[in-house]
Design an enzyme around this catalytic site. Structure first.
Site, mmCIF file in Angstrom:
data_model
loop_
_atom_site.group_PDB
_atom_site.id
_atom_site.type_symbol
_atom_site.label_atom_id
_atom_site.label_comp_id
_atom_site.label_asym_id
_atom_site.label_seq_id
_atom_site.Cartn_x
_atom_site.Cartn_y
_atom_site.Cartn_z
ATOM 1 N N HIS A 166 4.315 -33.764 -2.410
ATOM 2 C CA HIS A 166 5.120 -33.576 -3.614
ATOM 3 C C HIS A 166 6.223 -34.641 -3.623
ATOM 4 O O HIS A 166 6.447 -35.324 -2.618
ATOM 5 C CB HIS A 166 5.739 -32.165 -3.650
ATOM 6 C CG HIS A 166 6.558 -31.834 -2.440
ATOM 7 N ND1 HIS A 166 6.151 -30.963 -1.467
ATOM 8 C CD2 HIS A 166 7.774 -32.293 -2.041
ATOM 9 C CE1 HIS A 166 7.056 -30.895 -0.520
ATOM 10 N NE2 HIS A 166 8.058 -31.688 -0.840
HETATM 11 C C1 T46 Z 1 9.953 -31.199 1.565
HETATM 12 C C2 T46 Z 1 9.182 -31.219 2.834
HETATM 13 C C3 T46 Z 1 9.676 -32.241 3.790
HETATM 14 C C4 T46 Z 1 11.623 -21.780 -0.018
HETATM 15 O O1 T46 Z 1 11.534 -20.643 -0.567
HETATM 16 N N1 T46 Z 1 12.851 -22.292 0.322
HETATM 17 C C5 T46 Z 1 12.988 -23.498 0.910
HETATM 18 O O2 T46 Z 1 14.128 -23.929 1.198
HETATM 19 C C6 T46 Z 1 11.794 -24.272 1.189
HETATM 20 C C7 T46 Z 1 11.905 -25.644 1.843
HETATM 21 C C8 T46 Z 1 10.578 -23.752 0.855
HETATM 22 N N2 T46 Z 1 10.501 -22.533 0.254
HETATM 23 C C9 T46 Z 1 9.187 -21.989 -0.073
HETATM 24 C C10 T46 Z 1 8.364 -22.744 -1.102
HETATM 25 C C11 T46 Z 1 6.929 -22.450 -0.666
HETATM 26 O O3 T46 Z 1 6.517 -21.224 -1.259
HETATM 27 O O4 T46 Z 1 8.407 -21.974 1.136
HETATM 28 C C12 T46 Z 1 7.046 -22.229 0.854
HETATM 29 C C13 T46 Z 1 6.557 -23.424 1.652
HETATM 30 O O5 T46 Z 1 7.167 -24.624 1.119
HETATM 31 P P1 T46 Z 1 6.343 -25.976 0.884
HETATM 32 O O6 T46 Z 1 4.930 -25.671 0.646
HETATM 33 O O7 T46 Z 1 7.065 -26.753 -0.180
HETATM 34 O O8 T46 Z 1 6.509 -26.674 2.300
HETATM 35 P P2 T46 Z 1 6.196 -28.187 2.675
HETATM 36 O O9 T46 Z 1 6.188 -28.287 4.152
HETATM 37 O O10 T46 Z 1 5.001 -28.682 1.966
HETATM 38 O O11 T46 Z 1 7.465 -29.026 2.109
HETATM 39 C C14 T46 Z 1 8.750 -28.839 2.669
HETATM 40 C C15 T46 Z 1 9.802 -28.681 1.576
HETATM 41 O O12 T46 Z 1 9.440 -27.623 0.698
HETATM 42 C C16 T46 Z 1 9.962 -29.941 0.780
HETATM 43 O O13 T46 Z 1 11.125 -29.864 -0.031
HETATM 44 O O14 T46 Z 1 10.441 -32.213 1.103
HETATM 45 O O15 T46 Z 1 9.082 -29.962 3.487
#
Ligand code: T46
Length: 135
Positions: free
Chosen positions: A51
């Site tokens: 993303h």
């Molecule tokens: C990024 C990379 C480096 C939350 O509810 N609160 C939070 O602060 C975060 C970070 C995530 N979430 C939720 C959103 C999703 O439902 O946790 C779930 C997993 O997040 P995501 O799929 O976005 O995780 P990554 O590892 O793909 O990405 C993360 C961060 O979300 C993103 O901002 O830059 O790590």
């Protein structure tokens, strides 16, 4: 050296007892920190991220183990080895990013300049490219 994500040296204060690393807002972290999260327990072969953020600025540091951070500004792609607990990479808004090659036990710590907001995410690569082509 990285073109797409500035590398940041944190303050290393280790002594004979072990390491101690300091990250301070507006000092080595180039913004006020509103949120800290960490990614851990990533299974072998798993890739995550995929993303870009519209406005969020972040600094990521592999505080344990290592992984690879891939940055893409729509024109160029760069793969940055995250293997030092003293060096962070700035993930700027408008940069598509994903993480891969996590070692077992890798902990990726992330400092963010704002609270979590799903509307700040661009999670479709087509949408990201379209936005980049417009600017
Ligand atoms: C990024 C990379 C480096 C939350 O509810 N609160 C939070 O602060 C975060 C970070 C995530 N979430 C939720 C959103 C999703 O439902 O946790 C779930 C997993 O997040 P995501 O799929 O976005 O995780 P990554 O590892 O793909 O990405 C993360 C961060 O979300 C993103 O901002 O830059 O790590």
């Amino acid at each position: 050296m990285s073109e797409l994500g500035e590398m940041i040296e944190l303050q290393a204060l280790g002594d004979s007892r072990g390491g101690l690393v300091v990250a301070e807002a507006q000092k080595n972290i180039p913004f006020e920190i509103k949120r800290v999260y960490w990614i851990h327990g990533t299974q072998e072969g798993v890739e995550r991220g995929f993303h870009a953020h519209k406005a969020l600025r972040q600094v990521a540091v592999a505080v344990s183990g290592s992984c690879e951070m891939v940055l893409d500004d729509g024109k160029n792609t760069e793969s940055i080895p995250m293997e030092s607990s003293v060096t962070g990479v700035v993930i700027e808004p408008g940069v598509w990013h994903y993480m891969k090659d996590f070692t077992a036990g890798c902990v990726l710590l992330v400092f963010a300049d704002d609270y979590y907001d799903e509307t700040d995410y661009i999670r479709k690569y087509d949408e990201f490219k379209e936005l980049k082509n417009r600017i």
